[in-house]
Scaffold this active site. Structure first.
Site, PDB file in Angstrom:
ATOM      1  N   CYS A   1     -18.748  -1.690   0.596  1.00 39.42           N
ATOM      2  CA  CYS A   1     -17.838  -0.640   1.052  1.00 39.42           C
ATOM      3  C   CYS A   1     -18.443  -0.029   2.305  1.00 39.42           C
ATOM      4  O   CYS A   1     -19.663   0.105   2.399  1.00 39.42           O
ATOM      5  CB  CYS A   1     -17.725   0.419  -0.040  1.00 39.42           C
ATOM      6  SG  CYS A   1     -16.879   1.910   0.496  1.00 39.42           S
ATOM      7  N   ASP A   2     -17.576   0.355   3.248  1.00 36.62           N
ATOM      8  CA  ASP A   2     -18.116   0.926   4.489  1.00 36.62           C
ATOM      9  C   ASP A   2     -18.277   2.445   4.433  1.00 36.62           C
ATOM     10  O   ASP A   2     -18.706   3.059   5.407  1.00 36.62           O
ATOM     11  CB  ASP A   2     -17.240   0.528   5.691  1.00 36.62           C
ATOM     12  CG  ASP A   2     -15.828   1.085   5.582  1.00 36.62           C
ATOM     13  OD1 ASP A   2     -15.548   1.855   4.646  1.00 36.62           O
ATOM     14  OD2 ASP A   2     -15.007   0.759   6.452  1.00 36.62           O
TER      15      ASP A   2
ATOM     16  N   HIS B   1     -16.521   4.408  -4.245  1.00 33.90           N
ATOM     17  CA  HIS B   1     -15.669   5.572  -3.950  1.00 33.90           C
ATOM     18  C   HIS B   1     -15.841   6.655  -5.023  1.00 33.90           C
ATOM     19  O   HIS B   1     -14.891   7.374  -5.354  1.00 33.90           O
ATOM     20  CB  HIS B   1     -14.187   5.169  -3.831  1.00 33.90           C
ATOM     21  CG  HIS B   1     -13.901   4.331  -2.619  1.00 33.90           C
ATOM     22  ND1 HIS B   1     -12.650   3.894  -2.284  1.00 33.90           N
ATOM     23  CD2 HIS B   1     -14.722   3.864  -1.640  1.00 33.90           C
ATOM     24  CE1 HIS B   1     -12.688   3.178  -1.171  1.00 33.90           C
ATOM     25  NE2 HIS B   1     -13.953   3.147  -0.760  1.00 33.90           N
TER      26      HIS B   1
ATOM     27  N   ASN C   1     -10.417  -4.422  -1.190  1.00 28.15           N
ATOM     28  CA  ASN C   1     -10.277  -3.309  -2.122  1.00 28.15           C
ATOM     29  C   ASN C   1      -9.322  -3.641  -3.263  1.00 28.15           C
ATOM     30  O   ASN C   1      -8.613  -4.638  -3.184  1.00 28.15           O
ATOM     31  CB  ASN C   1      -9.748  -2.089  -1.351  1.00 28.15           C
ATOM     32  CG  ASN C   1     -10.874  -1.182  -0.897  1.00 28.15           C
ATOM     33  OD1 ASN C   1     -11.850  -0.996  -1.604  1.00 28.15           O
ATOM     34  ND2 ASN C   1     -10.716  -0.615   0.287  1.00 28.15           N
TER      35      ASN C   1
ATOM     36  N   ARG D   1       0.850  -1.197   0.000  1.00 27.29           N
ATOM     37  CA  ARG D   1       0.000   0.000   0.000  1.00 27.29           C
ATOM     38  C   ARG D   1       0.885   1.247   0.000  1.00 27.29           C
ATOM     39  O   ARG D   1       0.600   2.227  -0.695  1.00 27.29           O
ATOM     40  CB  ARG D   1      -0.911  -0.001   1.244  1.00 27.29           C
ATOM     41  CG  ARG D   1      -1.696   1.296   1.385  1.00 27.29           C
ATOM     42  CD  ARG D   1      -2.674   1.285   2.539  1.00 27.29           C
ATOM     43  NE  ARG D   1      -3.390   2.572   2.620  1.00 27.29           N
ATOM     44  CZ  ARG D   1      -4.365   2.828   3.447  1.00 27.29           C
ATOM     45  NH1 ARG D   1      -4.784   1.906   4.293  1.00 27.29           N
ATOM     46  NH2 ARG D   1      -4.951   4.014   3.459  1.00 27.29           N
TER      47      ARG D   1
ATOM     48  N   ARG E   1      -0.693   7.921   3.927  1.00 28.55           N
ATOM     49  CA  ARG E   1      -1.695   7.276   4.797  1.00 28.55           C
ATOM     50  C   ARG E   1      -1.212   5.890   5.260  1.00 28.55           C
ATOM     51  O   ARG E   1      -1.462   5.499   6.394  1.00 28.55           O
ATOM     52  CB  ARG E   1      -3.035   7.185   4.070  1.00 28.55           C
ATOM     53  CG  ARG E   1      -4.143   6.505   4.860  1.00 28.55           C
ATOM     54  CD  ARG E   1      -4.561   7.296   6.094  1.00 28.55           C
ATOM     55  NE  ARG E   1      -5.461   6.518   6.939  1.00 28.55           N
ATOM     56  CZ  ARG E   1      -5.705   6.756   8.213  1.00 28.55           C
ATOM     57  NH1 ARG E   1      -5.127   7.781   8.834  1.00 28.55           N
ATOM     58  NH2 ARG E   1      -6.529   5.998   8.899  1.00 28.55           N
TER      59      ARG E   1
ATOM     60  N   TYR F   1     -14.345  10.574  -1.597  1.00 29.05           N
ATOM     61  CA  TYR F   1     -13.256  10.123  -2.466  1.00 29.05           C
ATOM     62  C   TYR F   1     -13.189  10.899  -3.779  1.00 29.05           C
ATOM     63  O   TYR F   1     -12.183  10.834  -4.488  1.00 29.05           O
ATOM     64  CB  TYR F   1     -13.394   8.624  -2.768  1.00 29.05           C
ATOM     65  CG  TYR F   1     -12.781   7.746  -1.703  1.00 29.05           C
ATOM     66  CD1 TYR F   1     -11.455   7.361  -1.766  1.00 29.05           C
ATOM     67  CD2 TYR F   1     -13.533   7.307  -0.615  1.00 29.05           C
ATOM     68  CE1 TYR F   1     -10.888   6.562  -0.782  1.00 29.05           C
ATOM     69  CE2 TYR F   1     -12.971   6.506   0.371  1.00 29.05           C
ATOM     70  CZ  TYR F   1     -11.642   6.139   0.274  1.00 29.05           C
ATOM     71  OH  TYR F   1     -11.085   5.349   1.244  1.00 29.05           O
TER      72      TYR F   1
HETATM   73  P1  NAD Z   1      -4.041  -5.846   6.309  1.00 34.72           P
HETATM   74  O1  NAD Z   1      -2.878  -5.936   5.385  1.00 34.72           O
HETATM   75  O2  NAD Z   1      -3.853  -5.377   7.689  1.00 34.72           O
HETATM   76  O3  NAD Z   1      -4.736  -7.284   6.375  1.00 34.72           O
HETATM   77  C1  NAD Z   1      -5.071  -8.028   5.266  1.00 34.72           C
HETATM   78  C2  NAD Z   1      -4.733  -9.489   5.501  1.00 34.72           C
HETATM   79  O4  NAD Z   1      -5.036 -10.195   4.295  1.00 34.72           O
HETATM   80  C3  NAD Z   1      -3.255  -9.773   5.810  1.00 34.72           C
HETATM   81  O5  NAD Z   1      -3.153 -10.439   7.037  1.00 34.72           O
HETATM   82  C4  NAD Z   1      -2.804 -10.641   4.642  1.00 34.72           C
HETATM   83  O6  NAD Z   1      -1.873 -11.628   4.996  1.00 34.72           O
HETATM   84  C5  NAD Z   1      -4.113 -11.256   4.192  1.00 34.72           C
HETATM   85  N1  NAD Z   1      -4.087 -11.800   2.831  1.00 34.72           N
HETATM   86  C6  NAD Z   1      -3.464 -11.305   1.741  1.00 34.72           C
HETATM   87  N2  NAD Z   1      -3.701 -12.105   0.679  1.00 34.72           N
HETATM   88  C7  NAD Z   1      -4.477 -13.130   1.097  1.00 34.72           C
HETATM   89  C8  NAD Z   1      -5.041 -14.266   0.460  1.00 34.72           C
HETATM   90  N3  NAD Z   1      -4.854 -14.503  -0.841  1.00 34.72           N
HETATM   91  N4  NAD Z   1      -5.790 -15.119   1.202  1.00 34.72           N
HETATM   92  C9  NAD Z   1      -5.982 -14.898   2.523  1.00 34.72           C
HETATM   93  N5  NAD Z   1      -5.477 -13.826   3.183  1.00 34.72           N
HETATM   94  C10 NAD Z   1      -4.730 -12.951   2.479  1.00 34.72           C
HETATM   95  O7  NAD Z   1      -5.113  -4.936   5.579  1.00 34.72           O
HETATM   96  P2  NAD Z   1      -6.200  -3.973   6.207  1.00 34.72           P
HETATM   97  O8  NAD Z   1      -5.694  -2.591   6.178  1.00 34.72           O
HETATM   98  O9  NAD Z   1      -6.701  -4.511   7.464  1.00 34.72           O
HETATM   99  O10 NAD Z   1      -7.326  -4.057   5.124  1.00 34.72           O
HETATM  100  C11 NAD Z   1      -7.896  -5.278   4.718  1.00 34.72           C
HETATM  101  C12 NAD Z   1      -8.695  -5.098   3.462  1.00 34.72           C
HETATM  102  O11 NAD Z   1      -9.936  -4.484   3.723  1.00 34.72           O
HETATM  103  C13 NAD Z   1      -8.026  -4.238   2.401  1.00 34.72           C
HETATM  104  O12 NAD Z   1      -8.336  -4.755   1.137  1.00 34.72           O
HETATM  105  C14 NAD Z   1      -8.687  -2.922   2.596  1.00 34.72           C
HETATM  106  O13 NAD Z   1      -8.544  -2.104   1.475  1.00 34.72           O
HETATM  107  C15 NAD Z   1     -10.075  -3.388   2.828  1.00 34.72           C
HETATM  108  N6  NAD Z   1     -11.018  -2.440   3.381  1.00 34.72           N
HETATM  109  C16 NAD Z   1     -12.107  -2.223   2.650  1.00 34.72           C
HETATM  110  C17 NAD Z   1     -13.064  -1.370   3.090  1.00 34.72           C
HETATM  111  C18 NAD Z   1     -14.228  -1.100   2.191  1.00 34.72           C
HETATM  112  O14 NAD Z   1     -14.891  -0.127   2.344  1.00 34.72           O
HETATM  113  N7  NAD Z   1     -14.496  -1.935   1.192  1.00 34.72           N
HETATM  114  C19 NAD Z   1     -12.918  -0.737   4.308  1.00 34.72           C
HETATM  115  C20 NAD Z   1     -11.787  -0.979   5.059  1.00 34.72           C
HETATM  116  C21 NAD Z   1     -10.830  -1.853   4.585  1.00 34.72           C
HETATM  117  C1  G6P Z   2     -12.777   3.701   4.022  1.00 31.41           C
HETATM  118  C2  G6P Z   2     -13.029   3.095   2.669  1.00 31.41           C
HETATM  119  C3  G6P Z   2     -12.183   1.873   2.495  1.00 31.41           C
HETATM  120  C4  G6P Z   2     -10.736   2.177   2.724  1.00 31.41           C
HETATM  121  C5  G6P Z   2     -10.567   2.768   4.087  1.00 31.41           C
HETATM  122  C6  G6P Z   2      -9.150   3.234   4.284  1.00 31.41           C
HETATM  123  O1  G6P Z   2     -13.263   2.905   5.028  1.00 31.41           O
HETATM  124  O2  G6P Z   2     -14.349   2.746   2.472  1.00 31.41           O
HETATM  125  O3  G6P Z   2     -12.410   1.350   1.227  1.00 31.41           O
HETATM  126  O4  G6P Z   2      -9.961   1.016   2.624  1.00 31.41           O
HETATM  127  O5  G6P Z   2     -11.388   3.881   4.233  1.00 31.41           O
HETATM  128  O6  G6P Z   2      -8.993   3.624   5.593  1.00 31.41           O
HETATM  129  P1  G6P Z   2      -7.563   3.741   6.225  1.00 31.41           P
HETATM  130  O7  G6P Z   2      -7.848   4.119   7.614  1.00 31.41           O
HETATM  131  O8  G6P Z   2      -6.943   2.360   6.076  1.00 31.41           O
HETATM  132  O9  G6P Z   2      -6.851   4.767   5.430  1.00 31.41           O
HETATM  133 MN    MN Z   3     -14.521   1.511   0.608  1.00 21.19          MN
END
Ligand code: NAD
Ligand code: G6P
Ligand code: MN
Length: 443
Positions: free
Chosen positions: A170-171, A201, A148, A94, A286, A266
């Site tokens: 998405c949250d 977004h 994501n 990231r 970030r 976004y």
């Molecule tokens: P993170 O890196 O802390 O955790 C992600 C985990 O996924 C890691 O432990 C990693 O080892 C694991 N992983 C990677 N590839 C994998 C696979 N093929 N199979 C199983 N596990 C696997 O990440 P984070 O910051 O906690 O975020 C997690 C995800 O959630 C990200 O994709 C982030 O963008 C997403 N997210 C989405 C929203 C949304 O609105 N859609 C909101 C918040 C976070």
């Molecule tokens: C929001 C969005 C997510 C994004 C996150 C990033 O929740 O919906 O898609 O991954 O923000 O937040 P962060 O705290 O990791 O920058």
């Molecule tokens: Mn999102």
């Protein structure tokens, strides 16, 4: 008596896992559980939270079975819901998604612009792999997918696994609607009925009504012209002025461009990329805030629980991020017919937009899945922006499928955040080198 359900959290080592577990445990009355599993492909990382999660679960309800595993068969056998939030490449990648574009004076962001495109090229394979495990071991299971960049991932699931039981979410709606509820002075976001359309977004609220049916949008727009999503002078007084505070305040400039709707925050990356680049520190983005902040706090708190053998006095909190998952799983399991914003194939819901675009719109969710609500025709400004962005997302997925350098170059060139094909090519070569281990080889 409701049936008790079994869930697996994929991406178990995520910083969000403990807050999701706490949210699940707080909602057992509406979503009763018999089993919670964590699954990750990185055992060491998952172990940072796994033991603490076990303790939290045992304290709340020792009858819930718990396992943390890196074995896909063990993880995906006998599950009703997979809550997926994987990050292929984890936070160090990231950081590169954010920092490489900044070298070229382009937006450096997790899900938007070149960084989002690079992340998309990594994510598609990981998400598809997890869908395939789910279908092999628990074909009836639903995947509620937060992974994501959700727009690109959603387009990839539409193209590659069109019949799979995956719902991309998405949250942001939760976050923005909590903010809106505070500003308009209603106790909960559930006291609001909203209309919204766009891409993930990348969208706009066109109506926000209270439960008497009163339209709150015009008053809210007036508020936003001054404060964005910040709750007036009270909100301005907060100590915590991190990048999310800036983003929420900056929403006033989005309303200035389009003063009849409430924008997703976004959109700042697409409407004001020059401002964003000027105001980003290219050596501390970030990802660094998250590594030094949320990741450190969550892992320290989990280590503490593990050491003490109990969670008394912990700083871990239920995350509103997880509210959406509980609502959605409850809707699917118990047919609540709740109205929720999810990312689905358009199929006419936005009348003057392509049927095969993945759009974020309100849907009614029940035990057979979701039914989109019709959003009608959208105006030229939004339509133009969305057409350009949806083409970028489709080109990324085509590039992944065809392993095409050309298509990925076109995707970057077409992005509103990239000034020219020349810069797009430089970016592509740099991102491709950094992502060697994760992208399919491009020809
Ligand atoms: P993170 O890196 O802390 O955790 C992600 C985990 O996924 C890691 O432990 C990693 O080892 C694991 N992983 C990677 N590839 C994998 C696979 N093929 N199979 C199983 N596990 C696997 O990440 P984070 O910051 O906690 O975020 C997690 C995800 O959630 C990200 O994709 C982030 O963008 C997403 N997210 C989405 C929203 C949304 O609105 N859609 C909101 C918040 C976070
Ligand atoms: C929001 C969005 C997510 C994004 C996150 C990033 O929740 O919906 O898609 O991954 O923000 O937040 P962060 O705290 O990791 O920058
Ligand atoms: Mn999102």
């Amino acid at each position: 008596m409701k049936n008790k359900l079994s869930v697996v959290i994929a991406g178990g080592g995520s910083t969000y896992t403990p807050e999701i577990i706490l949210m699940l445990l707080d909602n057992l009355d509406r979503l009763p559980l018999r089993k919670i599993k964590l699954y990750d492909n990185d055992e060491a990382r998952q172990n940072k939270v796994a033991k603490a999660c076990e303790i939290l679960i045992k304290e709340k309800d020792p009858t819930i079975e718990y396992v943390a595993t890196t074995d896909p068969e063990e993880a995906y056998t006998d599950v009703d819901f997979c809550l997926a939030h994987i990050r292929v490449g984890q936070l160090p990648m990231r950081e590169l998604d954010e920092k490489i574009p900044l070298k070229y004076d382009c937006v450096g962001q997790e899900t938007c612009g070149p960084g989002g495109i690079a992340y998309g090229m990594r994510s598609i394979g990981g998400v598809i792999e997890n869908i395939d495990y789910m279908e092999k071991y628990s074909p009836h299971c639903w995947m509620l997918n937060y992974s994501n960049p959700a727009s690109i991932v959603a387009e990839a699931t539409r193209r590659l696994r069109p019949n799979s039981r995956v719902i991309n979410i998405c949250d942001m709606p939760i976050g923005m609607e909590h903010g809106i509820a505070d500003i308009v002075g209603v106790p909960s976001r559930k006291d609001l009925d909203i209309r919204y359309y766009g891409l993930n977004h990348f969208g706009w609220y066109t109506s926000i009504k209270d439960k008497t049916g009163k339209e709150l949008l015009p008053a809210l727009i007036e508020h936003m012209k001054q404060y964005g999503f910040i709750n007036g002078e009270e909100g301005m007084a907060t100590e915590n002025k991190d990048s999310w505070f800036e983003t929420n305040l900056f929403a006033k400039h989005l309303v200035a461009v389009e003063p009849t709707t409430i924008p997703n925050t976004y959109l700042k990356y697409y409407l004001y990329p020059d401002y964003v680049v000027e105001h980003t520190d290219p050596s501390y983005t970030r990802a660094n805030e998250v590594i030094d902040g949320r990741e450190t706090e969550v892992f320290t708190a989990c280590a503490e629980i593990e050491k003490n053998g109990h969670s008394k006095g912990t700083s871990l909190e239920i995350g509103i991020h997880a509210e959406f998952i509980v609502d959605l799983a409850t809707a699917l399991a118990f047919n609540t017919q709740e109205r929720m914003l999810i990312i689905v194939e358009n199929k006419g819901a936005i009348k003057n937009f392509p049927d095969d675009a993945m759009v974020e719109i309100p849907c009614i969710v029940g035990k057979d899945g979701y039914e989109p609500l019709a959003m009608g025709e959208i105006p030229t400004f939004q339509k133009g922006l969305m057409e350009q962005q949806v083409a970028v997302e489709k080109l990324v997925v085509e590039a992944w499928i065809d392993q095409s350098y050309q298509k990925l170059w076109q995707a970057l060139t077409l992005s509103q955040t990239v000034p020219s094909a020349t810069v797009a090519k430089q970016l592509l070569d740099d991102l491709m080198e950094a992502n060697k281990q994760y992208w399919p080889e491009l020809h």
